[in-house]
Design a protein around this motif. Structure first.
Motif, PDB file in Angstrom:
ATOM      1  N   PHE A 243       0.933  -1.077  -0.045  1.00  0.00           N
ATOM      2  CA  PHE A 243       0.014   0.037  -0.029  1.00  0.00           C
ATOM      3  C   PHE A 243       0.830   1.097  -0.104  1.00  0.00           C
ATOM      4  O   PHE A 243       2.014   1.099   0.198  1.00  0.00           O
ATOM      5  CB  PHE A 243      -0.941  -0.007   1.198  1.00  0.00           C
ATOM      6  N   ASP A 244       0.276   2.491  -0.260  1.00  0.00           N
ATOM      7  CA  ASP A 244       1.172   3.544  -0.306  1.00  0.00           C
ATOM      8  C   ASP A 244       0.584   4.371   0.999  1.00  0.00           C
ATOM      9  O   ASP A 244      -0.402   4.246   1.542  1.00  0.00           O
ATOM     10  CB  ASP A 244       0.782   4.485  -1.368  1.00  0.00           C
ATOM     11  N   LYS A 245       1.527   5.300   1.500  1.00  0.00           N
ATOM     12  CA  LYS A 245       1.395   5.967   2.655  1.00  0.00           C
ATOM     13  C   LYS A 245       2.150   7.052   2.860  1.00  0.00           C
ATOM     14  O   LYS A 245       3.405   7.476   2.292  1.00  0.00           O
ATOM     15  CB  LYS A 245       1.648   4.948   4.056  1.00  0.00           C
ATOM     16  N   VAL A 246       1.672   8.194   3.361  1.00  0.00           N
ATOM     17  CA  VAL A 246       2.437   9.476   3.683  1.00  0.00           C
ATOM     18  C   VAL A 246       2.626   9.436   5.265  1.00  0.00           C
ATOM     19  O   VAL A 246       1.647   9.570   6.028  1.00  0.00           O
ATOM     20  CB  VAL A 246       1.617  10.617   3.231  1.00  0.00           C
ATOM     21  N   GLU A 247       3.904   9.444   5.662  1.00  0.00           N
ATOM     22  CA  GLU A 247       4.364   9.351   7.050  1.00  0.00           C
ATOM     23  C   GLU A 247       4.977  10.526   7.576  1.00  0.00           C
ATOM     24  O   GLU A 247       5.858  10.916   7.023  1.00  0.00           O
ATOM     25  CB  GLU A 247       5.160   7.901   7.217  1.00  0.00           C
ATOM     26  N   MET A 248       4.685  10.790   8.601  1.00  0.00           N
ATOM     27  CA  MET A 248       5.214  12.076   9.444  1.00  0.00           C
ATOM     28  C   MET A 248       6.270  11.654  10.408  1.00  0.00           C
ATOM     29  O   MET A 248       5.979  10.511  10.905  1.00  0.00           O
ATOM     30  CB  MET A 248       4.081  12.956  10.206  1.00  0.00           C
ATOM     31  N   PHE A 249       7.573  12.255  10.333  1.00  0.00           N
ATOM     32  CA  PHE A 249       8.373  11.792  11.173  1.00  0.00           C
ATOM     33  C   PHE A 249       9.190  13.178  11.714  1.00  0.00           C
ATOM     34  O   PHE A 249       9.446  14.062  11.181  1.00  0.00           O
ATOM     35  CB  PHE A 249       9.740  11.073  10.476  1.00  0.00           C
ATOM     36  N   VAL A 250       9.491  13.096  13.135  1.00  0.00           N
ATOM     37  CA  VAL A 250       9.921  14.269  13.823  1.00  0.00           C
ATOM     38  C   VAL A 250      11.258  13.692  14.718  1.00  0.00           C
ATOM     39  O   VAL A 250      11.174  12.729  15.370  1.00  0.00           O
ATOM     40  CB  VAL A 250       9.094  14.785  14.981  1.00  0.00           C
TER      41      VAL A 250
ATOM     42  N   HIS B 245       3.856  15.222  20.103  1.00  0.00           N
ATOM     43  CA  HIS B 245       2.889  14.087  19.873  1.00  0.00           C
ATOM     44  C   HIS B 245       1.444  14.742  19.433  1.00  0.00           C
ATOM     45  O   HIS B 245       0.689  14.199  18.940  1.00  0.00           O
ATOM     46  CB  HIS B 245       3.025  13.143  20.953  1.00  0.00           C
ATOM     47  N   ALA B 246       1.208  15.442  20.535  1.00  0.00           N
ATOM     48  CA  ALA B 246       0.058  16.021  20.489  1.00  0.00           C
ATOM     49  C   ALA B 246      -0.318  16.816  19.072  1.00  0.00           C
ATOM     50  O   ALA B 246      -1.383  16.614  18.524  1.00  0.00           O
ATOM     51  CB  ALA B 246      -0.266  17.303  21.631  1.00  0.00           C
ATOM     52  N   GLN B 247       0.553  17.351  18.675  1.00  0.00           N
ATOM     53  CA  GLN B 247       0.497  18.151  17.411  1.00  0.00           C
ATOM     54  C   GLN B 247       0.412  17.201  16.194  1.00  0.00           C
ATOM     55  O   GLN B 247      -0.390  17.253  15.285  1.00  0.00           O
ATOM     56  CB  GLN B 247       1.783  18.935  16.979  1.00  0.00           C
ATOM     57  N   LEU B 248       1.113  15.928  16.119  1.00  0.00           N
ATOM     58  CA  LEU B 248       0.999  14.910  15.002  1.00  0.00           C
ATOM     59  C   LEU B 248      -0.520  14.526  15.065  1.00  0.00           C
ATOM     60  O   LEU B 248      -1.253  14.198  14.065  1.00  0.00           O
ATOM     61  CB  LEU B 248       1.971  13.908  15.453  1.00  0.00           C
TER      62      LEU B 248
ATOM     63  N   GLU C 207      -8.738   1.346  12.386  1.00  0.00           N
ATOM     64  CA  GLU C 207      -7.596   1.946  12.497  1.00  0.00           C
ATOM     65  C   GLU C 207      -7.265   2.589  10.994  1.00  0.00           C
ATOM     66  O   GLU C 207      -7.230   1.853  10.091  1.00  0.00           O
ATOM     67  CB  GLU C 207      -6.530   1.277  12.810  1.00  0.00           C
ATOM     68  N   LEU C 208      -7.291   3.937  11.081  1.00  0.00           N
ATOM     69  CA  LEU C 208      -6.755   4.592   9.605  1.00  0.00           C
ATOM     70  C   LEU C 208      -5.413   5.333  10.134  1.00  0.00           C
ATOM     71  O   LEU C 208      -4.621   5.529   9.015  1.00  0.00           O
ATOM     72  CB  LEU C 208      -7.929   5.678   9.198  1.00  0.00           C
ATOM     73  N   THR C 209      -5.125   5.798  11.060  1.00  0.00           N
ATOM     74  CA  THR C 209      -3.785   6.492  11.574  1.00  0.00           C
ATOM     75  C   THR C 209      -3.283   5.947  12.989  1.00  0.00           C
ATOM     76  O   THR C 209      -4.223   5.570  13.941  1.00  0.00           O
ATOM     77  CB  THR C 209      -3.996   7.960  11.670  1.00  0.00           C
ATOM     78  N   SER C 210      -2.083   6.228  13.088  1.00  0.00           N
ATOM     79  CA  SER C 210      -1.450   6.074  14.537  1.00  0.00           C
ATOM     80  C   SER C 210      -0.459   6.802  14.432  1.00  0.00           C
ATOM     81  O   SER C 210       0.237   7.264  13.488  1.00  0.00           O
ATOM     82  CB  SER C 210      -1.072   4.532  14.926  1.00  0.00           C
ATOM     83  N   THR C 211      -0.077   7.439  15.767  1.00  0.00           N
ATOM     84  CA  THR C 211       0.972   8.345  15.946  1.00  0.00           C
ATOM     85  C   THR C 211       1.621   7.642  17.408  1.00  0.00           C
ATOM     86  O   THR C 211       0.975   7.739  18.381  1.00  0.00           O
ATOM     87  CB  THR C 211       0.796   9.822  16.003  1.00  0.00           C
ATOM     88  N   SER C 212       2.909   7.871  17.198  1.00  0.00           N
ATOM     89  CA  SER C 212       3.696   7.152  18.339  1.00  0.00           C
ATOM     90  C   SER C 212       4.910   7.817  18.693  1.00  0.00           C
ATOM     91  O   SER C 212       5.594   8.855  17.887  1.00  0.00           O
ATOM     92  CB  SER C 212       4.428   5.978  17.848  1.00  0.00           C
ATOM     93  N   ASN C 213       5.014   8.321  20.195  1.00  0.00           N
ATOM     94  CA  ASN C 213       6.326   9.015  20.749  1.00  0.00           C
ATOM     95  C   ASN C 213       7.081   7.798  21.203  1.00  0.00           C
ATOM     96  O   ASN C 213       7.034   6.901  22.080  1.00  0.00           O
ATOM     97  CB  ASN C 213       5.731   9.636  21.973  1.00  0.00           C
ATOM     98  N   CYS C 214       8.261   7.955  20.537  1.00  0.00           N
ATOM     99  CA  CYS C 214       9.309   6.925  20.779  1.00  0.00           C
ATOM    100  C   CYS C 214      10.437   7.383  21.729  1.00  0.00           C
ATOM    101  O   CYS C 214      11.527   6.811  21.906  1.00  0.00           O
ATOM    102  CB  CYS C 214       9.807   6.357  19.462  1.00  0.00           C
TER     103      CYS C 214
ATOM    104  N   ASN D  40       6.541   9.405  15.098  1.00  0.00           N
ATOM    105  CA  ASN D  40       6.146   9.365  13.935  1.00  0.00           C
ATOM    106  C   ASN D  40       4.587   9.222  13.840  1.00  0.00           C
ATOM    107  O   ASN D  40       3.668   9.297  15.096  1.00  0.00           O
ATOM    108  CB  ASN D  40       6.526   7.691  13.487  1.00  0.00           C
ATOM    109  N   GLY D  41       3.967   9.514  12.719  1.00  0.00           N
ATOM    110  CA  GLY D  41       2.322   9.581  12.583  1.00  0.00           C
ATOM    111  C   GLY D  41       1.966   9.495  11.264  1.00  0.00           C
ATOM    112  O   GLY D  41       2.431   9.994  10.153  1.00  0.00           O
TER     113      GLY D  41
END
Length: 420
Positions: free
Chosen positions: A276-283, A294-297, A344-351, A377-378
């Motif tokens: 599948f294709d995905k756009v992933e945020m990473f900080v 994390h709250a912003q993502l 689930e459509l999205t997840s965001t994690s604080n690592c 990430n999110g």
């Protein structure tokens, strides 16, 4: 990896985290023992090396008659040093294994397993129809948007073709995600989807869920299941300048997952697939900024869901359902009418500093001293979203209303009509 100082200073906190995850808290005691053994081995090797160096000066000052005996003793000392250094290497290796066996320390995640999540909020009401709704497969076939039969013919189960308006719908969705990310100061990226073992290991994906990953044995490389992996490795071994704030990246990539543990689950449609294709945020940020990031993502994910005009809920994922790298994770789940449930459509994690410590990503503090960075990430959009979009916006005749935010990407079309 977690900070060893925390294990030494507050082992009960780490044991509690392991227990909340449903993992072996005895691993903490094994790590403490390995740490003690390693420190003892280092101390012994350092002591013998210092003794050998001092003894070498004695030989240089000795008389010709004294030297043979001293040289013989020097050989014996060299052998002792060699053995001590070998023991030091073994202790380092044992410590590394014990250290990597412990997952990140949870931060606020509820204890328990997959079903023990907490619902943070619900947005919108589950979609209701005055007709019997079709699922996304039937809708996609009628629109000429999804072809699972030929996907299976070409590649096997859990593969598909997106065609016509299906392909356009995905492009519109992912382009909107990238535009949204750019609007929040993310640098758009198209990363490699094949990575070295160091990147996959560094992000924590070669642990309990390694069987989910496609490996190319002949090349010793891995196909990524998320752009998180190459984006995390982007700054591996570097010292970052975070004085102006976090570094934000948004990666558009194809993703690959074996779905090894999902036999018999979601076999119909494109909800659980191999590609599948995905756009992933990473900080990358300073640890003290991670909770705010994390709250912003999460807010950016909700912004995208609102533009898709979907009913959804946000859940605080339980500790036992977290990946090994995550200290906390929030999922956004959209309503799927034909399943009468949220998916689930999205997840965001604080690592926190877990991944960056493995990958050697640091920054300089106000005193110029290198410190370990934090990573987050999110998901901003992915192919799976088409399931919720098609099902929630369907109409009685099998047509599908296009969310206003996606209409420019479909040539201004407001409704997708069946083609046959």
């Amino acid at each position: 990896m977690i900070d060893l100082r925390i294990v030494r200073d507050d082992p009960d906190r780490v044991r509690a985290s392991q227990h909340a995850r449903g993992e072996d808290s005895g691993a903490v005691d094994r790590l403490l023992a390995a740490d003690a053994d390693r420190r003892a081995a280092v101390a012994r090797a350092d002591s013998l090396r210092a003794e050998q160096k001092s003894y070498g000066r004695t030989i240089g000052q000795a008389s010709k008659d004294e030297r043979p005996a001293l040289l013989e003793r020097g050989k014996a000392m060299a052998a002792e040093v060699k053995l001590a250094e070998a023991a030091e290497q073994e202790a380092n290796a044992a410590l590394a294994v014990a250290h990597r066996s412990i997952a990140n320390i949870i931060e606020g995640a509820p204890p328990g397993g997959e079903q023990d999540y907490l619902v943070v909020k619900e947005v919108g009401r589950p979609t209701e129809f005055d007709f019997t709704p079709r699922d996304h497969v039937e809708l996609g076939e009628r629109l000429g948007a999804i072809d699972i039969e030929r996907g299976t013919k070409v590649s096997g189960a859990r593969f598909y073709f997106l065609r016509g308006v299906g392909a356009q719908l995905q492009w519109a969705l992912l382009n909107l995600a990238v535009s949204t990310a750019i609007g929040h100061d993310f640098v758009p990226m198209i990363p490699p989807v094949l990575v070295k073992p160091e990147a996959m290991e560094g992000t924590g994906f070669l642990g309990a869920h390694a069987d989910e990953i496609y490996r190319l044995e002949a090349d010793d490389m891995y196909l990524v299941g998320t752009a998180e992996v190459p984006l995390a490795g982007y700054h591996a071994g570097e010292i970052l300048d975070l004085s102006a704030g976090p570094l934000r990246y948004a990666g558009w990539s194809s993703c690959f997952r074996r779905e090894a543990g999902s036999y018999g689950k979601d076999t119909r449609g494109i909800l659980r697939v191999h590609q599948f294709d995905k756009v992933e945020m990473f900080v990358f940020c300073k640890p003290e900024d991670a909770a705010d990031q994390h709250a912003q993502l999460l807010s950016f994910e909700e912004q995208m869901l609102a533009q898709m005009e979907l009913p959804y809920r946000v859940i605080d994922t339980a500790a036992g359902d977290l990946g090994s790298s995550a200290a906390r994770k929030f999922d956004c789940e959209a309503w799927v009418p034909t399943q009468q449930t949220y998916r689930e459509l999205t997840s965001t994690s604080n690592c926190t500093t877990f991944q960056a410590r493995r990958l050697g990503v640091r920054y300089r503090d106000e005193d110029g001293k290198p410190q370990v960075a934090a990573t987050l990430n999110g998901t901003l959009a992915t192919t799976r979203w088409l399931v919720a979009i098609l099902e929630n916006h369907q109409q009685a005749d099998g047509s599908v209303r296009v969310p206003k935010a996606l209409q420019p990407g479909l040539g201004g079309r407001e409704v997708l009509e069946p083609i046959g």
